[in-house]
Design a protein around this motif. Structure first.
Motif, PDB file in Angstrom:
ATOM      1  N   HIS A  13      41.759  36.496  47.271  1.00 20.13           N
ATOM      2  CA  HIS A  13      42.391  35.406  47.688  1.00 20.13           C
ATOM      3  C   HIS A  13      41.361  34.234  47.431  1.00 20.13           C
ATOM      4  O   HIS A  13      40.374  34.415  46.833  1.00 20.13           O
ATOM      5  CB  HIS A  13      42.522  35.806  49.330  1.00 20.13           C
ATOM      6  N   CYS A  14      41.654  33.027  47.839  1.00 22.64           N
ATOM      7  CA  CYS A  14      40.808  31.823  46.957  1.00 22.64           C
ATOM      8  C   CYS A  14      39.591  31.678  47.900  1.00 22.64           C
ATOM      9  O   CYS A  14      38.988  30.334  47.413  1.00 22.64           O
ATOM     10  CB  CYS A  14      41.915  30.458  47.205  1.00 22.64           C
ATOM     11  N   ASP A  15      38.662  32.363  48.492  1.00 22.64           N
ATOM     12  CA  ASP A  15      37.217  32.276  48.906  1.00 22.64           C
ATOM     13  C   ASP A  15      36.383  32.646  47.606  1.00 22.64           C
ATOM     14  O   ASP A  15      36.677  33.939  47.728  1.00 22.64           O
ATOM     15  CB  ASP A  15      37.091  33.083  50.046  1.00 22.64           C
ATOM     16  N   ARG A  16      35.796  31.762  47.285  1.00 26.38           N
ATOM     17  CA  ARG A  16      35.453  32.466  45.595  1.00 26.38           C
ATOM     18  C   ARG A  16      34.806  33.630  45.575  1.00 26.38           C
ATOM     19  O   ARG A  16      34.816  33.746  44.781  1.00 26.38           O
ATOM     20  CB  ARG A  16      35.030  31.000  45.113  1.00 26.38           C
ATOM     21  N   GLY A  17      33.603  33.503  46.600  1.00 27.27           N
ATOM     22  CA  GLY A  17      32.731  34.947  46.130  1.00 27.27           C
ATOM     23  C   GLY A  17      33.356  36.153  46.701  1.00 27.27           C
ATOM     24  O   GLY A  17      33.121  36.855  45.835  1.00 27.27           O
ATOM     25  N   HIS A  18      34.616  36.062  47.210  1.00 29.24           N
ATOM     26  CA  HIS A  18      35.093  37.610  47.394  1.00 29.24           C
ATOM     27  C   HIS A  18      36.326  37.396  46.445  1.00 29.24           C
ATOM     28  O   HIS A  18      36.777  38.934  46.147  1.00 29.24           O
ATOM     29  CB  HIS A  18      36.242  37.523  47.980  1.00 29.24           C
ATOM     30  N   PHE A  19      36.928  36.182  45.433  1.00 30.29           N
ATOM     31  CA  PHE A  19      37.348  36.619  44.249  1.00 30.29           C
ATOM     32  C   PHE A  19      36.233  36.719  43.346  1.00 30.29           C
ATOM     33  O   PHE A  19      37.333  37.362  42.366  1.00 30.29           O
ATOM     34  CB  PHE A  19      38.198  35.112  44.575  1.00 30.29           C
ATOM     35  N   SER A  20      35.818  36.376  42.506  1.00 31.27           N
ATOM     36  CA  SER A  20      35.110  36.829  41.872  1.00 31.27           C
ATOM     37  C   SER A  20      34.874  38.164  40.880  1.00 31.27           C
ATOM     38  O   SER A  20      35.259  38.209  39.579  1.00 31.27           O
ATOM     39  CB  SER A  20      33.457  36.196  41.726  1.00 31.27           C
ATOM     40  N   PRO A  21      34.461  39.052  41.366  1.00 31.98           N
ATOM     41  CA  PRO A  21      34.585  40.430  41.533  1.00 31.98           C
ATOM     42  C   PRO A  21      35.979  40.664  40.777  1.00 31.98           C
ATOM     43  O   PRO A  21      35.979  42.061  39.174  1.00 31.98           O
ATOM     44  CB  PRO A  21      34.368  41.067  41.999  1.00 31.98           C
ATOM     45  N   SER A  22      37.027  40.045  41.010  1.00 36.93           N
ATOM     46  CA  SER A  22      38.243  40.214  40.190  1.00 36.93           C
ATOM     47  C   SER A  22      38.370  40.385  39.147  1.00 36.93           C
ATOM     48  O   SER A  22      39.175  41.481  37.730  1.00 36.93           O
ATOM     49  CB  SER A  22      39.114  39.915  41.326  1.00 36.93           C
ATOM     50  N   LEU A  23      37.820  39.013  39.011  1.00 43.40           N
ATOM     51  CA  LEU A  23      38.001  39.382  37.254  1.00 43.40           C
ATOM     52  C   LEU A  23      37.007  40.035  36.093  1.00 43.40           C
ATOM     53  O   LEU A  23      38.007  40.437  34.856  1.00 43.40           O
ATOM     54  CB  LEU A  23      37.455  37.815  36.953  1.00 43.40           C
ATOM     55  N   PRO A  24      36.788  40.183  36.516  1.00 44.14           N
ATOM     56  CA  PRO A  24      35.523  41.764  35.476  1.00 44.14           C
ATOM     57  C   PRO A  24      36.390  43.145  35.161  1.00 44.14           C
ATOM     58  O   PRO A  24      36.233  43.755  34.295  1.00 44.14           O
ATOM     59  CB  PRO A  24      34.073  41.797  35.562  1.00 44.14           C
ATOM     60  N   LEU A  25      36.701  43.255  36.686  1.00 40.33           N
ATOM     61  CA  LEU A  25      37.440  44.252  36.991  1.00 40.33           C
ATOM     62  C   LEU A  25      38.960  44.154  35.984  1.00 40.33           C
ATOM     63  O   LEU A  25      38.793  45.542  35.197  1.00 40.33           O
ATOM     64  CB  LEU A  25      37.319  44.333  38.742  1.00 40.33           C
ATOM     65  N   MET A  26      39.138  43.185  35.948  1.00 42.66           N
ATOM     66  CA  MET A  26      40.884  43.196  35.340  1.00 42.66           C
ATOM     67  C   MET A  26      40.651  43.288  33.743  1.00 42.66           C
ATOM     68  O   MET A  26      40.767  43.701  32.848  1.00 42.66           O
ATOM     69  CB  MET A  26      41.880  41.816  35.660  1.00 42.66           C
ATOM     70  N   GLN A  27      38.830  43.263  33.667  1.00 38.45           N
ATOM     71  CA  GLN A  27      38.758  42.776  32.026  1.00 38.45           C
ATOM     72  C   GLN A  27      39.029  44.327  32.052  1.00 38.45           C
ATOM     73  O   GLN A  27      39.473  45.281  30.390  1.00 38.45           O
ATOM     74  CB  GLN A  27      38.334  42.215  31.746  1.00 38.45           C
ATOM     75  N   HIS A  28      38.196  45.159  32.305  1.00 36.44           N
ATOM     76  CA  HIS A  28      37.756  46.425  32.308  1.00 36.44           C
ATOM     77  C   HIS A  28      39.293  47.250  31.974  1.00 36.44           C
ATOM     78  O   HIS A  28      39.364  47.907  31.702  1.00 36.44           O
ATOM     79  CB  HIS A  28      36.834  47.070  33.453  1.00 36.44           C
ATOM     80  N   LEU A  29      39.840  47.221  33.424  1.00 40.51           N
ATOM     81  CA  LEU A  29      41.088  48.315  33.762  1.00 40.51           C
ATOM     82  C   LEU A  29      42.422  47.786  32.452  1.00 40.51           C
ATOM     83  O   LEU A  29      42.869  48.235  31.598  1.00 40.51           O
ATOM     84  CB  LEU A  29      41.742  47.326  34.797  1.00 40.51           C
ATOM     85  N   HIS A  30      42.044  46.061  31.785  1.00 41.09           N
ATOM     86  CA  HIS A  30      43.186  46.010  30.273  1.00 41.09           C
ATOM     87  C   HIS A  30      41.913  46.927  28.732  1.00 41.09           C
ATOM     88  O   HIS A  30      42.979  47.566  28.412  1.00 41.09           O
ATOM     89  CB  HIS A  30      42.747  44.480  30.268  1.00 41.09           C
TER      90      HIS A  30
END
Length: 443
Positions: A13-30
């Motif tokens: 969800h859109c609380d930035r500190g809790h959202f930010s880790p999703s981006l590098p995780l998605m990049q590695h999954l990809h």
């Protein structure tokens, strides 16, 4: 007949500190061959990198997150009261803050979102789910009920830190007690796999709850938009206009700093300018103070609403980082080998800050003429005068004196843990099998 690729649903969800880790995780999954589908609120859209569609797709929830963000902002501002984590909680409880009675867990999603998510879980290409640990419990439960493997990612280490202190803390149950029971530090059912995004050097001797794990920092990938450069011509021109070093000031939200006192930002910047030739601050506008206006006109001070933190921490002219000590920011600074001046405001920041001061050895006097005073919000709350700037100046000078070998040793430790990569591999190791999905080709 052709097989569609495995799809991992990520709910952040859109609380930035809790959202930010999703981006590098998605990049590695990809990179590991998975398709990523992010479920989030519309308010998160500005945080998506320009190349987001190259490694993931997005599904926006019907709940736009506006009410949720207002509640979170009220919580953060209220939590700045007092000097400790318990002080802030006590203020929220005893002031009858709407935060206590509001249900932010319900504000960030709607029943229609849950219904749509359950339908998506029925699709055979969905092989795993990753959810943020605080706000997305609704999605984790839905996945468990459907039999889809779930990985819960917790960006904050607040509860284990609090349990380890052994000190009484106010809670939203309106009780003040020592919160060191199993259920105080571990807020998830045992059938959910939970990892904390926390570097070993930061957690120190505070272990995760039994059966849980700390996996390290979640950092941007080399070559990603966040890592390539600053992408701001005016900012790059300011950085290149002088050879003098820069102190970067980013505190998560200036509205939270202003909740400490009306003069907090002004005094903080004055102290930084006393120690550093140039200062770059994330702020909607530089405070209207003659000394600061003059510094801005002379090129010593620059304020900008949005700054590319990761890229700036990697810039050779940025020598020091004044931070609120949110876990993401601290991980990034450690990974960039940049010293931090801690100014914690609330929650786990208040535990991370003294840990950093110990890691950097600030009490060891790297600069013999300086006695390091821990920089805390009390200083900015109580003294709106020139005496406030001196301890801030000393704190920045102490950070600038941290030996390079100390910074490099910490950098090596943080990078070696590979938090996002490790978690991505773990998610894919337990995914359910992908069924063959027929594709209509040529009618």
């Amino acid at each position: 007949m052709a097989r569609s690729g495995p799809t991992v649903l990520l709910v952040f969800h859109c609380d930035r500190g809790h959202f930010s880790p999703s981006l590098p995780l998605m990049q590695h999954l990809h990179l590991m061959g998975a398709k990523c589908e992010l479920w989030t609120n519309a308010l998160s859209e500005p945080w998506l990198p320009q190349n987001f569609t190259s490694f993931a797709s997005v599904h926006y929830l019907q709940s736009d997150g506006v009410d949720f963000q207002r509640t979170v902002a009220a919580y953060k501002c209220g939590s700045t009261n007092g000097d400790t984590y318990s002080d802030g909680r006590e203020y929220l409880v005893k002031s009858n803050s709407p935060v206590v009675s509001a249900d932010p867990f319900q504000q960030c999603w709607k029943q229609a979102d849950l219904d749509a998510f359950k339908l998506r879980l029925e699709d055979e290409d969905v092989t795993a789910v990753v959810t943020e640990g605080v706000w997305a419990k609704w999605a984790a439960k839905a996945a468990v009920d459907r039999g889809v493997p779930v990985q819960v990612l917790m960006p904050s280490y607040l509860d284990p830190f609090t349990a380890a202190t052994g000190l009484p803390v106010w809670g939203f149950d309106k009780q003040c007690r020592v919160r060191n029971l199993q259920e105080d530090a571990d807020l998830w059912p045992q059938d959910q796999d939970v990892v904390f995004a926390m570097a070993t050097c930061l957690r120190g001797d505070v272990p995760p709850p039994p059966g849980r794990a700390c996996v390290g920092a979640f950092l941007p990938l080399p070559g990603s938009d966040d890592a390539v450069g600053i992408h701001d011509a005016a900012l790059e021109a300011w950085l290149d206009a002088s050879s003098m070093p820069v102190t970067l000031v980013m505190l998560g939200s200036t509205s939270v700093l202003r909740a400490v006192s009306a003069w907090a930002e002004t005094m903080l910047l004055k102290g930084c300018l006393a120690a550093s030739p140039r200062v770059l601050v994330a702020t909607p506008c530089v405070p209207d103070c003659p000394e600061l206006v003059e510094a801005a006109n002379n090129g010593r001070l620059r304020g900008q609403r949005i700054l590319p933190q990761w890229a700036l921490l990697g810039h050779p002219k940025v020598h020091c980082f004044v931070s609120h000590c949110g876990a993401n920011s601290v991980h990034e600074a450690l990974a960039r080998a940049k010293p931090i001046v801690p100014l914690p405001l609330f929650d786990d920041q208040l535990y991370i800050a003294p840990r950093l001061e110990k890691l950097y050895g600030y009490t060891t006097k790297y600069a013999p003429s300086i006695v390091y005073p821990p920089l805390r919000k009390r200083l900015l709350r109580e003294r709106p005068d020139s005496a406030t700037a001196r301890p801030i100046c000393d704190a920045v000078q102490m950070a600038l004196a941290v030996p390079k070998e100390t910074l490099l040793a910490l950098q090596e430790q943080v990078l070696a843990e590979k938090g996002a990569e490790t978690t991505a591999a773990h998610v894919l190791s337990k995914q359910r099998s992908v069924s063959v999905v027929p594709l209509n080709v040529g009618g």
